[in-house]
Design an enzyme around this catalytic site. Structure first.
Site, mmCIF file in Angstrom:
data_model
loop_
_atom_site.group_PDB
_atom_site.id
_atom_site.type_symbol
_atom_site.label_atom_id
_atom_site.label_comp_id
_atom_site.label_asym_id
_atom_site.label_seq_id
_atom_site.Cartn_x
_atom_site.Cartn_y
_atom_site.Cartn_z
ATOM 1 N N ARG A 103 0.821 -1.207 0.000
ATOM 2 C CA ARG A 103 0.000 0.000 0.000
ATOM 3 C C ARG A 103 0.862 1.267 0.000
ATOM 4 O O ARG A 103 1.721 1.444 0.854
ATOM 5 C CB ARG A 103 -0.938 0.018 1.211
ATOM 6 N N SER A 216 -22.366 -14.927 9.727
ATOM 7 C CA SER A 216 -21.707 -13.736 9.191
ATOM 8 C C SER A 216 -21.673 -13.760 7.669
ATOM 9 O O SER A 216 -21.264 -14.760 7.060
ATOM 10 C CB SER A 216 -20.275 -13.648 9.733
ATOM 11 N N LYS A 343 -17.917 9.266 8.427
ATOM 12 C CA LYS A 343 -18.152 9.280 6.976
ATOM 13 C C LYS A 343 -19.195 10.360 6.656
ATOM 14 O O LYS A 343 -18.855 11.526 6.525
ATOM 15 C CB LYS A 343 -18.522 7.890 6.491
#
Length: 554
Positions: A103, A216, A343
């Protein structure tokens, strides 16, 4: 080193011919010796200089990398050498570089007064940001900034510690009251982030509920996966948004066995949306609790920005305003809702909204809440103001949707493979990590547009993409610039178009003849409402303070 030598003798002719010399090398000198190898030497040099190697050398380097995974760097059962800590770190990072998942972080400094512009390292080096999760530009909203500035000046920079030690304050009580009112729940609890909230809640549930089974969704966020792991509960991973698979797994257990279905409303890397009502139906049928992560939906959906669970019953909530409708809504049916303040609400932090008993239980037992320093007063005051603002201002949500639709439709028209979804996420499929990084770099360097490449482990290998997120501030003039730039990037790098994916049977639902597209969550009628269509009780309401925020007195 004996283990290393034994395995290397079988796999590498160079080591076989230099076995005695290799035995005498300690771990720190192994790289030096490896540079003399006719295969590893060029590969190491290529890594150092970043010069493209031939395909043959690349293949040999990959082969040796695979060998490296099969052997121990140091024989840990020997007492002659200490563990090579730095070797482990360097080796792991080298693997990330080798598979193009390493990254690189761009230096992006968003400018509040020039949104959606940002500058890079130099202030005159400006770019347009197209991938921020500040979906509604609330990070630069003047009302939020004014409240934060006044609170900062009066109460200072920090909270002073955890609530358990430093106490809490009016800003925490107000924020949790606003969160509970937004989701029409009895109570709420604020955490330092939603990652922490998800981990804290899921891990505690598993530790406290004996024999709990957690169901999940396979695309759940890392915070939920980690929380489930820490819970030590039994888990069942069901196929993404596959209700049939979920029900088959639920049906294996007696109704008396405690169960929890953990899922998201909007999945941020694909834009897919869960059928919340249908999942609640299954939960009631099989005796399960529901845990819904609304991180990428709060602020953006529903007449008041409470998320997809509110959006499902849009008309009922619009008419009721801040009150609850006269029936049990989808939002009521969800037991635990988590979301973020970082956000669509433009600040930072996370929260849980649920009934009073659950929230008081979490407040009393969750280490992720008890032992973490509280958010600063200015942040909590700003977040509460953002919630109040968005509750009564529908236009931002509508603009964001219209701008998203404009970008999606125009990119599809020129053959760019936009992953289909009914939400605000615009994922452009590339399917190769190196090319995704190259596409991001070309957009930045040539077109002054910032769109981050998304690679493994955020998405599966072979499904790499660019992820675009329009905001209310990305009007059509900026969108046209973006569309032309993406067209240029796909042409320059010869990236796959829709027709190319159709030829291979499709990828990520693009070009798949069997895929049935879902309609957008926002209908045309909903996009045409105005402030006058909202209930008057959402404008500057007086929110009742929550007793549970401070502790329930008997």
């Amino acid at each position: 080193m004996e283990a290393l030598t034994r395995q290397s003798l079988k796999l590498c002719p160079f080591v076989k011919n230099h076995a005695r010399a290799v035995k005498d090398i300690n771990g720190s000198k192994l790289v030096t010796q490896a540079t003399r190898c006719p295969i590893m030497g060029p590969a190491i040099e290529q890594k150092r200089t970043y010069v493209s190697s031939t395909s043959t050398t690349k293949a040999q380097a990959v082969a040796h990398a695979e060998i490296e995974d099969q052997i121990e760097f140091i024989d840990h059962q020997s007492n002659e050498h200490s563990f090579d800590y730095q070797g482990l770190f360097e080796n792991d990072v080298s693997k990330k570089r080798a598979d193009n998942s390493y990254r690189f972080f761009n230096n992006i400094n968003r400018l509040a007064r020039e949104f959606p512009k940002a500058h890079r390292a130099l202030e005159d080096d400006k770019v347009t940001v197209w991938c921020s999760n500040d979906y509604l530009a609330m990070g630069r909203n003047q009302q939020v900034l004014d409240v934060m500035a006044a609170t900062l000046k009066k109460y200072g920079a920090g909270a002073g510690g955890t609530r358990n030690i430093a106490g809490h304050n009016r800003h925490a009580i107000n924020l949790e009251s606003e969160v509970a009112a937004l989701h029409k729940k009895e109570a709420a609890l604020v955490f330092s982030s939603c990652y922490v909230a998800n981990d804290a809640v899921l891990s505690l549930l598993g530790q406290k509920l004996k024999d709990l089974v957690i169901f999940s969704d396979e695309l759940n966020h890392a915070s939920m996966i980690v929380g489930i792991k820490h819970s030590q509960a039994k888990k069942e991973i069901f196929k993404h948004n596959d209700l049939k698979d979920l029900e088959e797994r639920l049906s294996k257990y007696p109704k008396s066995v405690p169960k929890l279905i953990a899922f998201e409303s909007v999945y941020s890397m694909s834009g897919s949306v869960a059928d919340i009502s249908a999942i609640c139906d299954l939960a009631e049928k099989y005796g399960a609790m529901t845990f819904l992560d609304e991180v990428h939906a709060v602020g953006l959906y529903g007449p008041h920005g409470a998320g997809v669970a509110e959006h499902v019953d849009f008309e009922a909530h619009r008419l009721a305003g801040i009150k609850s409708p006269n029936f049990k809504t989808t939002m009521d049916r969800v037991d635990i809702i988590t979301a973020t303040l970082g956000k669509s609400f433009g600040t930072v932090g996370g929260y849980v909204a649920a009934n009073r008993n659950i929230v008081d239980w979490l407040r009393s037992y969750a280490p992720g809440f008890i032992f973490t320093t509280s958010l600063p007063p200015a942040v909590m005051a700003g977040a509460a103001e953002a919630i109040r603002y968005q509750r009564s201002y529908i236009n931002d949500r509508q603009l964001q949707q219209r701008h998203t639709n404009y970008v999606k439709n125009n990119l599809i028209d020129i053959g760019v493979p936009v992953m289909p979804n009914p939400s605000h996420i615009v994922p452009l499929i590339i399917g190769d990590a190196a090319k995704a990084k190259a596409a991001s770099d070309l957009l930045m360097d040539k077109h002054r547009i910032y769109v981050q490449a998304i690679n493994f482990p955020t998405v599966a290998r072979g499904e790499e993409r660019l992820r675009i997120t329009p905001t209310p501030g990305h009007f059509n003039d900026l969108s046209d610039i973006l569309i032309d730039a993406v067209q240029d990037v796909y042409k320059t790098l010869d990236l796959p178009r829709i027709k190319d994916l159709e030829a291979i049977g499709g990828l990520c639902n693009v070009g798949d003849p069997n895929y049935i597209a879902e309609p957008n969550l926002w209908t045309e009628q909903q996009l045409n409402y105005t402030q006058k269509d909202l209930n008057e009780n959402v404008f500057n309401p007086v929110i009742e303070q929550l007793e549970v925020s401070s502790g329930v007195r008997i």
